[in-house]
Scaffold this motif. Structure first.
Motif, PDB file in Angstrom:
ATOM      1  N   UNK A  93      42.346  41.559  32.616  1.00  0.00           N
ATOM      2  CA  UNK A  93      41.420  42.345  31.805  1.00  0.00           C
ATOM      3  C   UNK A  93      40.456  43.108  32.703  1.00  0.00           C
ATOM      4  N   UNK A  94      40.000  44.259  32.235  1.00  0.00           N
ATOM      5  CA  UNK A  94      39.068  45.076  33.008  1.00  0.00           C
ATOM      6  C   UNK A  94      37.743  44.359  33.227  1.00  0.00           C
ATOM      7  N   UNK A  95      37.285  43.637  32.214  1.00  0.00           N
ATOM      8  CA  UNK A  95      36.004  42.926  32.325  1.00  0.00           C
ATOM      9  C   UNK A  95      36.053  41.863  33.422  1.00  0.00           C
ATOM     10  N   UNK A  96      37.106  41.055  33.427  1.00  0.00           N
ATOM     11  CA  UNK A  96      37.223  40.013  34.446  1.00  0.00           C
ATOM     12  C   UNK A  96      37.488  40.613  35.820  1.00  0.00           C
ATOM     13  N   UNK A  97      38.173  41.742  35.856  1.00  0.00           N
ATOM     14  CA  UNK A  97      38.412  42.423  37.114  1.00  0.00           C
ATOM     15  C   UNK A  97      37.094  42.899  37.725  1.00  0.00           C
ATOM     16  N   UNK A  98      36.231  43.444  36.890  1.00  0.00           N
ATOM     17  CA  UNK A  98      34.921  43.899  37.352  1.00  0.00           C
ATOM     18  C   UNK A  98      34.093  42.740  37.895  1.00  0.00           C
ATOM     19  N   UNK A  99      34.062  41.643  37.140  1.00  0.00           N
ATOM     20  CA  UNK A  99      33.285  40.490  37.571  1.00  0.00           C
ATOM     21  C   UNK A  99      33.857  39.886  38.854  1.00  0.00           C
ATOM     22  N   UNK A 100      35.175  39.841  38.943  1.00  0.00           N
ATOM     23  CA  UNK A 100      35.806  39.291  40.133  1.00  0.00           C
ATOM     24  C   UNK A 100      35.488  40.101  41.372  1.00  0.00           C
ATOM     25  N   UNK A 101      35.471  41.425  41.243  1.00  0.00           N
ATOM     26  CA  UNK A 101      35.145  42.291  42.372  1.00  0.00           C
ATOM     27  C   UNK A 101      33.714  42.052  42.844  1.00  0.00           C
ATOM     28  N   UNK A 102      32.794  41.921  41.907  1.00  0.00           N
ATOM     29  CA  UNK A 102      31.395  41.664  42.281  1.00  0.00           C
ATOM     30  C   UNK A 102      31.251  40.323  42.996  1.00  0.00           C
ATOM     31  N   UNK A 103      31.985  39.325  42.542  1.00  0.00           N
ATOM     32  CA  UNK A 103      31.935  38.022  43.199  1.00  0.00           C
ATOM     33  C   UNK A 103      32.472  38.114  44.627  1.00  0.00           C
ATOM     34  N   UNK A 123      37.027  47.584  38.134  1.00  0.00           N
ATOM     35  CA  UNK A 123      36.178  47.506  39.320  1.00  0.00           C
ATOM     36  C   UNK A 123      36.189  48.771  40.157  1.00  0.00           C
ATOM     37  N   UNK A 124      36.980  49.772  39.780  1.00  0.00           N
ATOM     38  CA  UNK A 124      37.186  50.954  40.628  1.00  0.00           C
ATOM     39  C   UNK A 124      35.888  51.664  40.975  1.00  0.00           C
ATOM     40  N   UNK A 125      35.056  51.952  39.975  1.00  0.00           N
ATOM     41  CA  UNK A 125      33.813  52.683  40.232  1.00  0.00           C
ATOM     42  C   UNK A 125      32.872  51.862  41.107  1.00  0.00           C
ATOM     43  N   UNK A 126      32.764  50.584  40.813  1.00  0.00           N
ATOM     44  CA  UNK A 126      31.891  49.696  41.598  1.00  0.00           C
ATOM     45  C   UNK A 126      32.315  49.681  43.065  1.00  0.00           C
TER      46      UNK A 126
END
Length: 401
Positions: A93-103, A123-126
């Motif tokens: 999921x995009x949401x978990x992908x974003x959180x995983x990248x931040x971690x 997570x692409x933009x981040x």
């Protein structure tokens, strides 16, 4: 005492040089302080679905990474540094992908990220905003937007007629597409296959959605038969399309030509070969059956460094192996004191990359977002015991809107 006083200025200068690090390399002085980089290792991150509906598809991803890193580290790593990695489950999921990248970036302090995922858009933009280098599978249009993201194959650009011309060449005329239910990324892929068959002058029989959790395989098989299609293309994962194939075989109504976008897996043949007999799968890398030094090196590396999978000939293991090889190439280009920007600039300057012969040459300098249009097609033999290469290096044209 007088001699000591004359040495003092020189000692002071030496101390300053030591503290700044890599002083003799001028602007690279701070490079050794890059995130994830120590004198002995480089730490990178992996985002992939370890759980969720896509987990079975990506189950061999870490094997490919373990194999390529094991091979690199056995030969001293990159510029004398061992490469290690942490991973996060993005659950598809995009949401978990974003959180995983931040971690990975903020807590685990990784230098860069490998995305073995269909949800990199999360997570692409981040990652782009922070200049974090990324390699991985380009299945979404974001891979064509950001200079820090590298892939050896793009499926997110314009459609190509390669699949349609292959079907036409095998005698197919009326084509039905079966896609995964409630999946935006697969819907985009379905659209590209639909354009491909139309461009080849074939007759679209429609699009069915299927989910093993919600749909009946016998009912889906009945609808396939009623469509009058002589060709079916499955844009769903093996566990799902095997159910439908079983139902079609049971009814004695299997279409003349059946394709699937995934399933090039020798281990899958061992468990489900009878149901897969005749199935065709397109691949955008050198088929294992062709052998050669590159394939042999890959297979030996998986056997030695990734014993968790019993069979090296697996599509996602090979793709993650190449994704990791790309990352290693970027680290080599970044120099002895790597920075994220040096990695990105260095890899973007590579004009001929072929993962040691596993893929067709890629030009990272000019190839950002260029749709892959050349594929080889493998087919499960009639006994369901092996794959045969039935069409090698078939290239098509981009379909412009």
């Amino acid at each position: 005492m007088r001699r000591c006083s004359r040495l003092a200025p020189a000692l002071a200068l030496l101390a300053v040089a030591t503290l700044t690090g890599c002083a003799s390399q001028g602007t690279e002085a701070t490079a050794c302080d890059s995130p994830g980089v120590t004198p002995n290792e480089v730490r990178i991150g992996l985002l992939y679905p370890d759980s969720g509906v896509l987990a079975p598809t990506f189950s061999s991803s870490r094997a490919g990474i373990d194999a390529r890193l094991g091979l690199a580290n056995e030969h001293g790593g990159v510029h004398g540094r061992k490469i290690v990695y942490d991973w996060q489950d993005d659950r598809g999921t995009a949401e978990a992908n974003s959180q995983g990248a931040r971690t990975l970036v903020e807590r685990q302090n990784v230098f860069g990220v490998i995305e073995s995922s269909f949800s990199a858009s999360g997570s692409a933009q981040y990652l782009a905003d922070r200049g974090v280098p990324v390699t991985g599978i380009a299945t979404e249009d974001i891979w064509s937007r950001y200079r820090n993201m590298f892939s050896f194959s793009y499926t997110d650009g314009n459609a190509v007629d390669t699949f349609g011309t292959f079907v036409h060449g095998r005698g197919g005329r009326r084509v039905l597409l079966v896609q995964a239910a409630l999946s935006s990324s697969v819907s985009e892929l379905t659209s590209k296959y639909d354009q491909s068959i139309r461009a080849a002058g074939l007759d679209p029989a429609g699009i069915l959605s299927y989910s093993s959790q919600a749909d009946n395989p016998e009912e889906t098989a009945r609808r396939i038969v009623e469509s009058g299609a002589d060709t079916v293309i499955f844009l769903i994962q093996p566990p799902d399309y095997l159910q439908v194939l079983r139902a079609l075989r049971g009814a004695g109504r299997l279409p003349g030509l059946v394709l699937a976008v995934t399933g090039y897996d020798r281990q899958l043949l061992e468990t489900s070969g009878a149901q897969m007999a005749g199935l065709v799968i397109p691949v955008f890398y050198r088929p294992f059956e062709l052998g050669g030094a590159a394939v042999e090196t890959y297979e030996r590396a998986v056997t030695r460094f990734a014993p968790q999978i019993p069979q090296a000939q697996h599509d996602f293991a090979l793709m993650s192996y190449v994704d990791t090889d790309m990352f290693i190439r970027g680290l080599e280009a970044a120099g002895p004191c790597p920075t994220r920007q040096a990695f990105i600039d260095g890899l973007r300057s590579v004009t001929h990359y072929d993962a040691g012969g596993l893929i067709a040459p890629v030009n990272f300098a000019t190839g950002l977002g260029r749709t892959t249009n050349c594929y080889s097609f493998v087919q499960v033999n009639p006994t369901g015991t092996a794959f045969d290469v039935v069409d090698r290096d078939r290239c098509g044209r981009e379909i412009t809107q």
